[in-house]
Scaffold this motif. Structure first.
Motif, short mmCIF file in Angstrom:
data_model
loop_
_atom_site.label_atom_id
_atom_site.label_comp_id
_atom_site.label_asym_id
_atom_site.label_seq_id
_atom_site.Cartn_x
_atom_site.Cartn_y
_atom_site.Cartn_z
N ALA A 317 0.83 -1.21 0.00
CA ALA A 317 0.00 0.00 0.00
C ALA A 317 0.87 1.26 0.00
CB ALA A 317 -0.92 0.00 1.22
N LYS A 318 0.25 2.37 -0.38
CA LYS A 318 0.94 3.67 -0.36
C LYS A 318 1.32 4.01 1.07
CE LYS A 318 0.19 8.51 -1.56
NZ LYS A 318 -0.78 9.49 -2.12
N PRO A 319 2.58 4.39 1.33
CA PRO A 319 3.01 4.69 2.71
C PRO A 319 2.14 5.78 3.35
CG PRO A 319 4.89 4.51 1.24
CD PRO A 319 3.68 4.47 0.36
N ASN A 320 1.86 5.60 4.62
CA ASN A 320 1.11 6.57 5.44
C ASN A 320 -0.29 6.86 4.88
OD1 ASN A 320 3.40 6.97 7.18
ND2 ASN A 320 4.28 8.25 5.56
N SER A 321 -0.87 5.91 4.17
CA SER A 321 -2.19 6.11 3.58
C SER A 321 -3.26 5.45 4.45
CB SER A 321 -2.23 5.53 2.17
OG SER A 321 -2.02 4.11 2.22
N ASP A 322 -4.50 5.59 4.01
CA ASP A 322 -5.63 4.98 4.72
C ASP A 322 -5.90 3.58 4.16
OD1 ASP A 322 -5.95 7.29 6.18
OD2 ASP A 322 -7.37 8.16 4.74
N TYR A 323 -6.48 2.76 4.98
CA TYR A 323 -6.91 1.42 4.54
C TYR A 323 -8.24 1.08 5.20
CZ TYR A 323 -5.64 -0.47 9.12
OH TYR A 323 -5.60 -0.73 10.46
N TYR A 324 -8.91 0.11 4.64
CA TYR A 324 -10.21 -0.32 5.18
C TYR A 324 -10.31 -1.82 4.99
CZ TYR A 324 -15.28 -1.17 5.23
OH TYR A 324 -16.53 -1.67 5.48
N ILE A 325 -10.59 -2.54 6.07
CA ILE A 325 -10.80 -4.00 6.01
C ILE A 325 -12.08 -4.30 6.77
CG2 ILE A 325 -9.91 -6.28 6.66
CD1 ILE A 325 -7.10 -5.17 6.40
N SER A 326 -12.92 -5.13 6.18
CA SER A 326 -14.22 -5.42 6.80
C SER A 326 -14.58 -6.88 6.61
CB SER A 326 -15.31 -4.54 6.20
OG SER A 326 -16.60 -4.94 6.64
N ILE A 327 -15.17 -7.47 7.66
CA ILE A 327 -15.73 -8.82 7.59
C ILE A 327 -17.17 -8.74 8.04
CG2 ILE A 327 -15.64 -11.18 8.50
CD1 ILE A 327 -12.68 -10.92 8.81
N SER A 328 -18.08 -9.30 7.25
CA SER A 328 -19.49 -9.31 7.62
C SER A 328 -20.08 -10.67 7.31
CB SER A 328 -20.26 -8.22 6.86
OG SER A 328 -20.18 -8.45 5.45
N CYS A 329 -21.13 -11.01 8.01
CA CYS A 329 -21.79 -12.31 7.82
C CYS A 329 -23.29 -12.06 7.73
CB CYS A 329 -21.45 -13.24 8.98
SG CYS A 329 -22.09 -14.92 8.78
N LYS A 330 -23.88 -12.34 6.56
CA LYS A 330 -25.29 -12.09 6.35
C LYS A 330 -25.84 -13.09 5.35
CE LYS A 330 -28.55 -8.46 4.98
NZ LYS A 330 -28.69 -7.08 4.45
N ASP A 331 -27.03 -13.61 5.63
CA ASP A 331 -27.71 -14.56 4.74
C ASP A 331 -26.81 -15.75 4.40
OD1 ASP A 331 -29.92 -12.88 4.67
OD2 ASP A 331 -29.16 -11.77 2.93
N LEU A 332 -26.15 -16.28 5.43
CA LEU A 332 -25.28 -17.46 5.28
C LEU A 332 -24.11 -17.20 4.32
CD1 LEU A 332 -27.93 -20.33 5.17
CD2 LEU A 332 -26.71 -19.40 7.14
N ILE A 333 -23.71 -15.93 4.17
CA ILE A 333 -22.57 -15.56 3.33
C ILE A 333 -21.59 -14.74 4.16
CG2 ILE A 333 -21.79 -14.24 1.33
CD1 ILE A 333 -23.20 -16.71 0.48
N ILE A 334 -20.31 -15.12 4.12
CA ILE A 334 -19.26 -14.36 4.78
C ILE A 334 -18.62 -13.46 3.72
CG2 ILE A 334 -17.08 -14.45 6.05
CD1 ILE A 334 -17.87 -17.30 6.88
N SER A 335 -18.65 -12.15 3.94
CA SER A 335 -18.06 -11.20 3.00
C SER A 335 -16.81 -10.58 3.61
CB SER A 335 -19.06 -10.09 2.66
OG SER A 335 -20.21 -10.63 2.00
N ILE A 336 -15.75 -10.49 2.80
CA ILE A 336 -14.48 -9.92 3.25
C ILE A 336 -14.08 -8.85 2.24
CG2 ILE A 336 -12.08 -10.39 3.84
CD1 ILE A 336 -12.91 -13.31 4.27
N ASP A 337 -13.83 -7.63 2.71
CA ASP A 337 -13.49 -6.51 1.83
C ASP A 337 -12.21 -5.85 2.31
OD1 ASP A 337 -15.92 -6.04 -0.11
OD2 ASP A 337 -16.80 -6.49 1.86
N GLN A 338 -11.41 -5.43 1.34
CA GLN A 338 -10.20 -4.67 1.63
C GLN A 338 -10.10 -3.53 0.63
OE1 GLN A 338 -6.57 -6.39 0.38
NE2 GLN A 338 -5.25 -5.02 1.53
N VAL A 339 -9.80 -2.32 1.12
CA VAL A 339 -9.56 -1.16 0.25
C VAL A 339 -8.33 -0.43 0.78
CG1 VAL A 339 -10.49 0.99 -0.67
CG2 VAL A 339 -12.04 -0.92 -0.21
#
Length: 410
Positions: A317-339
């Motif tokens: 990733a770009k040094p000293n930048s922002d990041y976003y990581i998320s895990i969610s579980c809905k309707d029997l689906i596990i979603s994983i996101d990274q930005v």
């Protein structure tokens, strides 16, 4: 235990070889005995008609054929026997010894209920022939009984062979299951070693690079403590993984006493702290609840992928930048996101790159029935994965539990 398994394996091989050799021995011996008895009967009671002589030759030839092709020889011999019942000549051999042997082979090789047609048909035609010659029933009933007895002897041998085959298949399945279990444990151990070494060494390398860039050779007590604890943790995880490869319980790797949600929170806390110390800003969002009934194989992938996302962010990733990581579980689906933001510069530009890290995860997620998507646009890297939630009792194929060593790369 290994020595005992080798003894059992050797004993099974010897037993199977003994049965195989004796089966071949009997398969050749019985036709020879039948041929000798038929020739003796022919010598004692020579046929009067040419056609009877021809039947004798065919009968003996089919018995010889049964030594090589039991089923073919048996069918041809029984056909000749039935044909002979319609010939009025009562001289010559009885043809019974070869017929009994043929019926035994029919019982051995022909599946029910079709096999039962053979002794019924042969006995009925032979009984009709005895009736034409005015032979008393009590004089031939035993001969007919032996026809059924020979058939059922063959059927009993077939059942025994089937039971032996089932037992061998069961042992083979158990060996395959043990092998898959061992492969699974070894792959989990190798994956654990890779995840620990790659992530922790990346962190330490970036810390040293930062110090070198600032020409700062002084380490604070907190930095030294963090580096030491990271080294100790890496060594501990490697030791646990090696113990598992040497046969210890794989549960040591999975922290089975810790709830899933707590394990995710622990990884997230450590990962956010790790990135924060390197100058990144962001947070990992974990659901407040997470199903405890999910299969370990599925959760292992979620856990491993989350650890890899932190390493990827730190290294690419770009040094000293922002990041976003998320895990969610809905309707029997596990979603994983990274930005996260990306640029030509990174904190670890000379990190060895395989370009297979996420590809291996994508393959693993596809095996679990999930999907992945990646994109890079306007200097922003995005990763999205969806894994269908599988309850622990739904996973039956041990091969799905296999883990692969991975190298991290965006």
């Amino acid at each position: 235990m290994a020595r005992k398994e080798r003894r059992v394996k050797s004993s099974n091989k010897a037993h199977n070889a003994f049965i195989l050799n004796n089966t071949k021995y009997v398969q050749h011996l019985l036709p020879v005995v039948s041929i000798v008895i038929t020739i003796t009967e022919t010598w004692t009671y020579p046929p009067r008609e040419i056609i009877t002589w021809l039947l004798v030759i065919i009968h003996i030839s089919m018995i010889a054929l049964m030594a090589v092709h039991p089923l073919l020889g048996s069918n041809l011999l029984l056909g000749a026997f039935v044909f002979g019942c319609f010939i009025p000549d009562t001289s010559g051999p009885s043809f019974l010894w070869g017929t009994w042997l043929a019926l035994a082979y029919i019982g051995l090789y022909v599946k029910p209920p079709y096999g039962a047609i053979y002794p019924l048909t042969v006995s009925a035609i032979r009984m009709w022939r005895f009736s034409l010659t005015k032979t008393p029933f009590d004089e031939y009933v035993m001969l007919l009984f032996i026809m059924f007895l020979a058939f059922f002897i063959g059927r009993a041998i077939s059942w025994r062979n089937l039971a032996d085959q089932v037992e061998k298949d069961k042992l083979k399945a158990e060996k395959i299951q043990q092998h898959l279990s061992m492969v699974r444990k070894e792959n989990i151990a190798v994956s654990k070693i890779h995840d620990s070494v790659s992530g922790n060494l990346t962190y330490m390398a970036i810390m040293l690079d930062n110090k070198s860039a600032k020409h700062d050779c002084n380490f604070s007590e907190e930095e030294i403590s963090n580096l030491r604890s990271t080294i100790v943790k890496t060594l501990e995880e490697i030791r646990i993984a090696i113990n598992v490869m040497n046969g210890n319980d794989v549960a040591l790797l999975n922290n089975v006493d810790m709830p899933y949600i707590r394990r995710l929170q622990s990884i997230a806390e450590q990962g956010d702290k790790f990135l924060s110390m390197l100058g990144f800003s962001g947070k990992t969002y974990i659901p407040s609840e997470f199903s405890e009934k999910i299969s370990n194989d599925y959760f292992d992938e979620v856990e491993s992928l989350l650890q890899e996302l932190y390493t990827n962010t730190a290294a690419h990733a770009k040094p000293n930048s922002d990041y976003y990581i998320s895990i969610s579980c809905k309707d029997l689906i596990i979603s994983i996101d990274q930005v996260n933001e990306v640029s030509a510069d990174s904190l670890f530009p000379d990190k060895p790159v395989s370009e297979n890290g996420l590809k291996l995860h994508e393959k693993r997620i596809q095996l679990l029935g999930g999907t992945t998507r990646t994109s890079s646009e306007d200097g922003t890297w995005q990763f999205h994965a969806q894994i269908p939630l599988s309850l622990s009792h739904d996973v039956t194929d041990p091969i799905y539990g296999m883990r692969t060593g991975r190298k991290h790369s965006n």
